[in-house]
Design a protein around this motif. Structure first.
Motif, short mmCIF file in Angstrom:
data_model
loop_
_atom_site.label_atom_id
_atom_site.label_comp_id
_atom_site.label_asym_id
_atom_site.label_seq_id
_atom_site.Cartn_x
_atom_site.Cartn_y
_atom_site.Cartn_z
N GLU A 10 38.21 39.23 38.50
CA GLU A 10 37.76 38.63 39.75
C GLU A 10 37.76 39.74 41.08
OE1 GLU A 10 40.06 35.25 42.65
OE2 GLU A 10 41.20 36.15 40.77
N PRO A 11 36.69 39.66 41.81
CA PRO A 11 36.48 40.64 43.02
C PRO A 11 37.69 40.71 43.91
CG PRO A 11 34.75 39.01 42.53
CD PRO A 11 35.77 38.64 41.81
N LYS A 12 37.94 42.06 44.40
CA LYS A 12 39.06 42.22 45.10
C LYS A 12 39.33 41.24 46.41
CE LYS A 12 41.45 45.94 46.99
NZ LYS A 12 41.54 47.70 47.36
N ASP A 13 38.20 40.77 46.98
CA ASP A 13 38.36 39.87 48.12
C ASP A 13 38.63 38.45 47.56
OD1 ASP A 13 35.98 39.77 47.03
OD2 ASP A 13 34.93 38.83 49.03
N ALA A 14 38.45 38.21 46.47
CA ALA A 14 38.52 36.96 46.15
C ALA A 14 40.12 36.73 45.72
CB ALA A 14 37.70 36.35 44.95
N ARG A 15 40.58 37.99 44.96
CA ARG A 15 42.11 38.06 44.77
C ARG A 15 42.85 37.79 46.00
NH1 ARG A 15 42.85 43.06 41.18
NH2 ARG A 15 40.88 43.66 42.26
N LEU A 16 42.57 38.70 47.08
CA LEU A 16 43.03 38.72 48.39
C LEU A 16 43.21 37.22 49.03
CD1 LEU A 16 44.56 40.15 50.57
CD2 LEU A 16 42.24 40.71 51.82
#
Length: 165
Positions: A10-16
């Protein structure tokens, strides 16, 4: 294991964004509002326990307890100390009954002789199970955590770490 693989991809911004959706922030400006928020949290936790078999809440952060309690201790509220103890009892009850970690900050104030002391003084000292003092060296980005009270560690132990920039 499938979901773990998904999280890694999962992309970092989606995880955040996913993590941030699980954070609830309440602005509290006095002790009475804190009592109300803690009551609402307790009701919610009890409902979760009955309906879902447990709660998803695992951490409660109060920053800063001293800004809420200092105005009532020794001020116009003669029952200020008992209100402080009531907050402590509620927090310990929430932690114990709902397997919840509670992190509370208490600012440091001048002790008058160039030293500093916790804003809530001796009264609050016995409340937490673990007490840490965090300090930041002004000339660099290094912070120090010092154990003041812990059931499993010796007082005085320190750890240094770089503050996030």
């Amino acid at each position: 294991m499938e979901s773990l693989t998904y999280l890694v991809k999962e992309p970092k911004d989606a995880r955040l964004k996913s993590v941030m959706r699980s954070i609830i922030c309440e602005s509290v400006f006095d002790i009475f509002a804190l009592f109300e928020v803690l009551h609402q949290l307790e009701v919610s936790l009890l409902n979760d326990k009955v309906n879902n078999g447990g709660s998803k809440v695992c951490l409660l952060v109060i920053d800063s307890i001293s800004s809420l309690l200092a105005p009532i201790i020794g001020g116009k509220y003669p029952q200020g100390r008992s209100m402080m103890i009531s907050v402590a009892v509620i927090l310990k009850k929430l932690a114990d009954e709902h397997n919840l970690s509670v992190l509370v900050t208490n600012h440091m104030v001048s002790a008058g002789n160039g030293a500093v002391k916790p804003a809530l003084g001796e009264s609050w000292k016995a409340v937490p199970h673990v007490r840490l003092m965090l300090s930041h060296e002004c000339q660099n980005n290094i912070c120090t955590a010092t154990v003041l009270k812990h059931t499993l560690m010796a007082s005085g132990r320190t750890a240094k770490f770089a503050a996030p920039s």
